[in-house]
Design a protein around this motif. Structure first.
Motif, PDB file in Angstrom:
ATOM      1  N   ILE A 289       6.596 -16.875 -40.813  1.00  0.00           N
ATOM      2  CA  ILE A 289       6.617 -17.866 -41.886  1.00  0.00           C
ATOM      3  C   ILE A 289       7.074 -19.189 -41.286  1.00  0.00           C
ATOM      4  O   ILE A 289       8.087 -19.242 -40.582  1.00  0.00           O
ATOM      5  CB  ILE A 289       7.570 -17.454 -43.021  1.00  0.00           C
ATOM      6  CG1 ILE A 289       7.115 -16.150 -43.663  1.00  0.00           C
ATOM      7  CG2 ILE A 289       7.677 -18.562 -44.052  1.00  0.00           C
ATOM      8  CD1 ILE A 289       8.098 -15.583 -44.662  1.00  0.00           C
ATOM      9  N   LEU A 290       6.328 -20.237 -41.584  1.00  0.00           N
ATOM     10  CA  LEU A 290       6.664 -21.575 -41.111  1.00  0.00           C
ATOM     11  C   LEU A 290       6.829 -22.478 -42.324  1.00  0.00           C
ATOM     12  O   LEU A 290       5.915 -22.613 -43.132  1.00  0.00           O
ATOM     13  CB  LEU A 290       5.563 -22.111 -40.200  1.00  0.00           C
ATOM     14  CG  LEU A 290       5.740 -23.516 -39.646  1.00  0.00           C
ATOM     15  CD1 LEU A 290       7.006 -23.598 -38.799  1.00  0.00           C
ATOM     16  CD2 LEU A 290       4.520 -23.912 -38.835  1.00  0.00           C
ATOM     17  N   ALA A 291       8.026 -23.053 -42.465  1.00  0.00           N
ATOM     18  CA  ALA A 291       8.307 -23.980 -43.562  1.00  0.00           C
ATOM     19  C   ALA A 291       8.480 -25.373 -42.973  1.00  0.00           C
ATOM     20  O   ALA A 291       9.127 -25.544 -41.946  1.00  0.00           O
ATOM     21  CB  ALA A 291       9.571 -23.556 -44.298  1.00  0.00           C
ATOM     22  N   SER A 292       7.911 -26.349 -43.651  1.00  0.00           N
ATOM     23  CA  SER A 292       7.995 -27.726 -43.180  1.00  0.00           C
ATOM     24  C   SER A 292       8.484 -28.641 -44.297  1.00  0.00           C
ATOM     25  O   SER A 292       8.101 -28.478 -45.456  1.00  0.00           O
ATOM     26  CB  SER A 292       6.619 -28.207 -42.707  1.00  0.00           C
ATOM     27  OG  SER A 292       6.654 -29.588 -42.364  1.00  0.00           O
ATOM     28  N   ASP A 293       9.306 -29.609 -43.920  1.00  0.00           N
ATOM     29  CA  ASP A 293       9.630 -30.694 -44.838  1.00  0.00           C
ATOM     30  C   ASP A 293       8.378 -31.558 -44.942  1.00  0.00           C
ATOM     31  O   ASP A 293       7.407 -31.356 -44.209  1.00  0.00           O
ATOM     32  CB  ASP A 293      10.814 -31.501 -44.310  1.00  0.00           C
ATOM     33  CG  ASP A 293      11.353 -32.499 -45.322  1.00  0.00           C
ATOM     34  OD1 ASP A 293      11.033 -32.392 -46.522  1.00  0.00           O
ATOM     35  OD2 ASP A 293      12.099 -33.398 -44.907  1.00  0.00           O
ATOM     36  N   ILE A 294       8.381 -32.512 -45.830  1.00  0.00           N
ATOM     37  CA  ILE A 294       7.202 -33.350 -46.029  1.00  0.00           C
ATOM     38  C   ILE A 294       7.389 -34.728 -45.404  1.00  0.00           C
ATOM     39  O   ILE A 294       6.708 -35.091 -44.457  1.00  0.00           O
ATOM     40  CB  ILE A 294       6.878 -33.470 -47.529  1.00  0.00           C
ATOM     41  CG1 ILE A 294       6.526 -32.101 -48.083  1.00  0.00           C
ATOM     42  CG2 ILE A 294       5.716 -34.436 -47.748  1.00  0.00           C
ATOM     43  CD1 ILE A 294       6.405 -32.053 -49.581  1.00  0.00           C
TER      44      ILE A 294
ATOM     45  N   SER B 223       9.038 -26.969 -47.752  1.00  0.00           N
ATOM     46  CA  SER B 223      10.376 -26.858 -48.292  1.00  0.00           C
ATOM     47  C   SER B 223      10.882 -28.285 -48.445  1.00  0.00           C
ATOM     48  O   SER B 223      11.023 -29.005 -47.460  1.00  0.00           O
ATOM     49  CB  SER B 223      11.265 -26.061 -47.338  1.00  0.00           C
ATOM     50  OG  SER B 223      12.563 -25.937 -47.866  1.00  0.00           O
ATOM     51  N   SER B 224      11.110 -28.695 -49.679  1.00  0.00           N
ATOM     52  CA  SER B 224      11.364 -30.106 -49.937  1.00  0.00           C
ATOM     53  C   SER B 224      12.278 -30.306 -51.134  1.00  0.00           C
ATOM     54  O   SER B 224      12.400 -29.435 -51.995  1.00  0.00           O
ATOM     55  CB  SER B 224      10.010 -30.789 -50.214  1.00  0.00           C
ATOM     56  OG  SER B 224      10.174 -32.128 -50.606  1.00  0.00           O
ATOM     57  N   GLY B 225      12.874 -31.466 -51.194  1.00  0.00           N
ATOM     58  CA  GLY B 225      13.635 -31.858 -52.367  1.00  0.00           C
ATOM     59  C   GLY B 225      12.730 -32.330 -53.485  1.00  0.00           C
ATOM     60  O   GLY B 225      13.155 -32.508 -54.615  1.00  0.00           O
ATOM     61  N   ARG B 226      11.462 -32.529 -53.176  1.00  0.00           N
ATOM     62  CA  ARG B 226      10.500 -33.010 -54.178  1.00  0.00           C
ATOM     63  C   ARG B 226      10.200 -31.924 -55.213  1.00  0.00           C
ATOM     64  O   ARG B 226      10.440 -30.757 -54.988  1.00  0.00           O
ATOM     65  CB  ARG B 226       9.202 -33.436 -53.493  1.00  0.00           C
ATOM     66  CG  ARG B 226       9.378 -34.695 -52.663  1.00  0.00           C
ATOM     67  CD  ARG B 226       8.054 -35.115 -52.081  1.00  0.00           C
ATOM     68  NE  ARG B 226       8.159 -36.341 -51.342  1.00  0.00           N
ATOM     69  CZ  ARG B 226       8.014 -37.555 -51.871  1.00  0.00           C
ATOM     70  NH1 ARG B 226       7.760 -37.696 -53.155  1.00  0.00           N
ATOM     71  NH2 ARG B 226       8.112 -38.625 -51.120  1.00  0.00           N
ATOM     72  N   ASN B 227       9.634 -32.360 -56.332  1.00  0.00           N
ATOM     73  CA  ASN B 227       9.263 -31.401 -57.378  1.00  0.00           C
ATOM     74  C   ASN B 227       7.763 -31.100 -57.320  1.00  0.00           C
ATOM     75  O   ASN B 227       7.034 -31.684 -56.515  1.00  0.00           O
ATOM     76  CB  ASN B 227       9.680 -31.909 -58.766  1.00  0.00           C
ATOM     77  CG  ASN B 227       8.969 -33.181 -59.159  1.00  0.00           C
ATOM     78  OD1 ASN B 227       7.758 -33.303 -59.033  1.00  0.00           O
ATOM     79  ND2 ASN B 227       9.712 -34.149 -59.656  1.00  0.00           N
ATOM     80  N   SER B 228       7.308 -30.234 -58.188  1.00  0.00           N
ATOM     81  CA  SER B 228       5.917 -29.761 -58.146  1.00  0.00           C
ATOM     82  C   SER B 228       4.910 -30.853 -58.498  1.00  0.00           C
ATOM     83  O   SER B 228       3.767 -30.807 -58.050  1.00  0.00           O
ATOM     84  CB  SER B 228       5.732 -28.563 -59.066  1.00  0.00           C
ATOM     85  OG  SER B 228       6.091 -28.900 -60.394  1.00  0.00           O
ATOM     86  N   LYS B 229       5.313 -31.821 -59.293  1.00  0.00           N
ATOM     87  CA  LYS B 229       4.390 -32.923 -59.639  1.00  0.00           C
ATOM     88  C   LYS B 229       4.282 -33.903 -58.477  1.00  0.00           C
ATOM     89  O   LYS B 229       3.186 -34.325 -58.120  1.00  0.00           O
ATOM     90  CB  LYS B 229       4.851 -33.654 -60.905  1.00  0.00           C
ATOM     91  CG  LYS B 229       4.983 -32.754 -62.112  1.00  0.00           C
ATOM     92  CD  LYS B 229       3.681 -32.100 -62.471  1.00  0.00           C
ATOM     93  CE  LYS B 229       3.870 -31.176 -63.668  1.00  0.00           C
ATOM     94  NZ  LYS B 229       2.918 -30.109 -63.724  1.00  0.00           N
ATOM     95  N   ASP B 230       5.423 -34.283 -57.890  1.00  0.00           N
ATOM     96  CA  ASP B 230       5.426 -35.227 -56.763  1.00  0.00           C
ATOM     97  C   ASP B 230       4.644 -34.697 -55.570  1.00  0.00           C
ATOM     98  O   ASP B 230       3.916 -35.439 -54.911  1.00  0.00           O
ATOM     99  CB  ASP B 230       6.855 -35.510 -56.289  1.00  0.00           C
ATOM    100  CG  ASP B 230       7.614 -36.421 -57.203  1.00  0.00           C
ATOM    101  OD1 ASP B 230       6.991 -37.043 -58.086  1.00  0.00           O
ATOM    102  OD2 ASP B 230       8.841 -36.533 -57.035  1.00  0.00           O
ATOM    103  N   ILE B 231       4.816 -33.438 -55.285  1.00  0.00           N
ATOM    104  CA  ILE B 231       4.204 -32.879 -54.083  1.00  0.00           C
ATOM    105  C   ILE B 231       2.672 -32.936 -54.159  1.00  0.00           C
ATOM    106  O   ILE B 231       2.006 -33.169 -53.172  1.00  0.00           O
ATOM    107  CB  ILE B 231       4.720 -31.447 -53.813  1.00  0.00           C
ATOM    108  CG1 ILE B 231       4.498 -31.059 -52.365  1.00  0.00           C
ATOM    109  CG2 ILE B 231       4.124 -30.433 -54.737  1.00  0.00           C
ATOM    110  CD1 ILE B 231       5.200 -29.793 -51.963  1.00  0.00           C
ATOM    111  N   ARG B 232       2.117 -32.787 -55.367  1.00  0.00           N
ATOM    112  CA  ARG B 232       0.658 -32.882 -55.533  1.00  0.00           C
ATOM    113  C   ARG B 232       0.164 -34.314 -55.368  1.00  0.00           C
ATOM    114  O   ARG B 232      -0.969 -34.532 -54.981  1.00  0.00           O
ATOM    115  CB  ARG B 232       0.237 -32.333 -56.890  1.00  0.00           C
ATOM    116  CG  ARG B 232       0.299 -30.822 -56.957  1.00  0.00           C
ATOM    117  CD  ARG B 232      -0.387 -30.314 -58.215  1.00  0.00           C
ATOM    118  NE  ARG B 232      -0.724 -28.924 -58.111  1.00  0.00           N
ATOM    119  CZ  ARG B 232      -1.686 -28.398 -57.362  1.00  0.00           C
ATOM    120  NH1 ARG B 232      -2.413 -29.155 -56.610  1.00  0.00           N
ATOM    121  NH2 ARG B 232      -1.920 -27.102 -57.356  1.00  0.00           N
TER     122      ARG B 232
END
Length: 111
Positions: A8-13, A45-54
């Motif tokens: 599993i690889l998780a990345s910040d944005i 993996s981010s502090g952002r929410n589901s709307k921002d990330i899209r």
């Protein structure tokens, strides 16, 4: 068994997957695609929410293949189905006074 099975690889944005100008380098997308096509599990993996990330990554459903960890761990978000898997919400009734105090004493703070 594929090359990246069970990895599993998780990345910040911000500043990690996308550059400082808000652009997604094609190389990043290509490498993630190679990783997932060879059995890897990729998520943000981010502090952002589901709307921002899209908004930030408009083709997110084509990039990730594992639910993303958003709001600093407050939720799992499946970008492919656009579903928040297990949101963790704070009971806001007890926070109203705290927010009022913060707003009154620190008017430059946003929340």
């Amino acid at each position: 068994m594929k090359k990246f099975d069970n990895i599993i690889l998780a990345s910040d944005i911000d500043g990690t997957f996308i550059d400082r100008h808000g652009n997604t380098p094609e190389k990043n997308t290509e490498k993630v695609r190679y990783f997932t096509e060879n059995g890897g599990h990729f998520l943000f993996s981010s502090g952002r929410n589901s709307k921002d990330i899209r908004v930030i990554i408009d083709n997110i459903a084509d990039i990730v293949n594992t639910p993303c960890v958003l709001c600093n761990g407050g939720m799992l978000y499946d970008a492919r189905s656009d579903v928040i898997e297990n949101p963790v919400y704070i009971d806001t009734a007890g926070l109203i006074e705290i927010f009022r105090d913060v707003d009154k004493n620190f008017p430059d703070v946003g929340f």
